[in-house]
Design an enzyme around this catalytic site. Sequence first.
Site, PDB file in Angstrom:
ATOM      1  N   ASN A  11       0.870  -1.180   0.000  1.00  0.00           N
ATOM      2  CA  ASN A  11       0.000   0.000   0.000  1.00  0.00           C
ATOM      3  C   ASN A  11       0.904   1.225   0.000  1.00  0.00           C
ATOM      4  OD1 ASN A  11      -1.808   2.033   0.442  1.00  0.00           O
ATOM      5  ND2 ASN A  11      -2.446   1.367   2.487  1.00  0.00           N
ATOM      6  N   TRP A  12       1.017   1.837  -1.188  1.00  0.00           N
ATOM      7  CA  TRP A  12       1.947   2.972  -1.316  1.00  0.00           C
ATOM      8  C   TRP A  12       1.379   4.264  -0.743  1.00  0.00           C
ATOM      9  CZ3 TRP A  12       4.256   2.384  -6.970  1.00  0.00           C
ATOM     10  CH2 TRP A  12       5.212   1.372  -6.956  1.00  0.00           C
ATOM     11  N   LYS A  13       0.114   4.230  -0.344  1.00  0.00           N
ATOM     12  CA  LYS A  13      -0.534   5.432   0.212  1.00  0.00           C
ATOM     13  C   LYS A  13      -0.272   6.627  -0.723  1.00  0.00           C
ATOM     14  CE  LYS A  13      -0.203   3.258   4.686  1.00  0.00           C
ATOM     15  NZ  LYS A  13      -0.080   3.338   6.127  1.00  0.00           N
ATOM     16  N   HIS A 100      -9.492   1.430   4.850  1.00  0.00           N
ATOM     17  CA  HIS A 100      -8.223   1.588   5.567  1.00  0.00           C
ATOM     18  C   HIS A 100      -8.429   2.577   6.714  1.00  0.00           C
ATOM     19  CE1 HIS A 100      -4.095   2.647   6.490  1.00  0.00           C
ATOM     20  NE2 HIS A 100      -3.746   1.527   5.883  1.00  0.00           N
ATOM     21  N   GLU A 102      -6.769   4.950   7.709  1.00  0.00           N
ATOM     22  CA  GLU A 102      -6.516   6.353   7.357  1.00  0.00           C
ATOM     23  C   GLU A 102      -7.719   6.964   6.647  1.00  0.00           C
ATOM     24  OE1 GLU A 102      -2.786   5.582   5.425  1.00  0.00           O
ATOM     25  OE2 GLU A 102      -1.881   5.132   7.366  1.00  0.00           O
ATOM     26  N   GLU A 171      -5.314  -4.646  10.886  1.00  0.00           N
ATOM     27  CA  GLU A 171      -4.238  -3.660  11.045  1.00  0.00           C
ATOM     28  C   GLU A 171      -4.492  -2.858  12.322  1.00  0.00           C
ATOM     29  OE1 GLU A 171      -2.242  -2.433   7.115  1.00  0.00           O
ATOM     30  OE2 GLU A 171      -4.097  -1.325   7.201  1.00  0.00           O
ATOM     31  N   GLY A 177       2.827   2.417  10.894  1.00  0.00           N
ATOM     32  CA  GLY A 177       3.841   3.463  10.770  1.00  0.00           C
ATOM     33  C   GLY A 177       4.640   3.707  12.036  1.00  0.00           C
ATOM     34  N   SER A 217       3.585  -1.995  10.240  1.00  0.00           N
ATOM     35  CA  SER A 217       5.044  -1.983  10.391  1.00  0.00           C
ATOM     36  C   SER A 217       5.720  -3.313  10.030  1.00  0.00           C
ATOM     37  CB  SER A 217       5.421  -1.567  11.813  1.00  0.00           C
ATOM     38  OG  SER A 217       5.019  -0.239  12.069  1.00  0.00           O
ATOM     39  N   GLY A 238       3.002  -1.000   4.329  1.00  0.00           N
ATOM     40  CA  GLY A 238       3.088   0.411   3.966  1.00  0.00           C
ATOM     41  C   GLY A 238       4.536   0.807   3.738  1.00  0.00           C
ATOM     42  N   GLY A 239       5.161   1.360   4.774  1.00  0.00           N
ATOM     43  CA  GLY A 239       6.511   1.922   4.667  1.00  0.00           C
ATOM     44  C   GLY A 239       7.523   1.036   3.954  1.00  0.00           C
TER      45      GLY A 239
END
Length: 254
Positions: A11-13, A100, A102, A171, A177, A217, A238-239
Site C-alpha cells: 500500500n503505497w498510500k 483503511h 486512514e 491492522e 507506521g 510496520s 506500507g513503509g
Amino acid sequence: MKSFDKIIVANWKMQLSLDKAKEEAKEMKKLLSKAKIGEDTVAIVCPDFLAMTEVAKIFKGSDIILGAQDTYPGDTGAHTGEVSLSNLKSLGCQYIIIGHSERRAMGESDDSINQKVKAVLEHDMVPIICVGETYDERKEEKTNFVVIHQVYEALKDVKLKEGQQIMLAYEPVWVIGSGQVIDANEADRMSQIVRQSYIDAMEGQNLEALSILYGGSVTPETVNRFTSLEKIKGVLVGGASLDGESFIEIVKKA
Ligand code: 13P
C-alpha cells in the site's frame, strides 16, 4: 479468479512522486523476475490513482498484480473527484483496499465501506477490507468489540458468487507506521477473532473465500512472524513497500 496461499500487498498510500513510483515499480518487476517465488504466492501493488496508468504499463506481463487504495462504490457517472471500478478494472486492477484506518479517520463510514465491498464483488474484483482498533480502544479493552463490529458492518448482506474471494486485513491502528510490531500470539488471537466474525457475519457460508492478512510496520525481518501463523495468509505493507528491494525481500521471506 485464482486464489493464493501467500499474499503480499504493497500500500503505497500517497508517499511516492510519479517518477519514484515508476522507478520502484520497474525495480520490483526486475527483482521479482529473478526471485524464485512459488506459484501459490502473489505480490499486489496499490499505487495512488495518479500513478496507476503508468505503473499498470510497467507491470504488464509481469507477476505483479495491480490493486487500488480505494474506489467509488459503482460505475461511471456524475461523481466529481471519484474513480470508477470499471476504469480500475480496465487497467488490470484486481484488488481494492477498502476501509483503511486512514480513510476511516477521514470520515469513511461503515455503510460506505459495505457499499464498496458489494460494488467490488459485483465487478468480480477482490475487496481487501481493513479492520483494527486504535490505541485508545485497545487501552479501554474494546479491541475485540471494535474488530467484530467492523467485520460485521463491512459484510452486511454480502453474498458471494462461486469462486469469489474476500480479504480481511487486521491492522492495529496504533502499530501502523510506528516501527513496532505486535507479537505473534496477539496476531494469532486477533486472526481467530477476525475469522470467527467472518463466519458469523456470513452465517457459516463461504469460509473458503476468506484470506486473512496482517498489517502494521511489517518489514523483511518481521514478515515471517505473521505469515507462519496458520490463519494468516499474508501481509499488507506500507513503509517497507516503498522501496522495491525491501518489498521483494518481504515477498521472498513471506
Ligand atoms: P506500515 O507498514 O507503514 O505500518 O503501514 C501499514 C499499512 O497501513 C498498510 O495498509
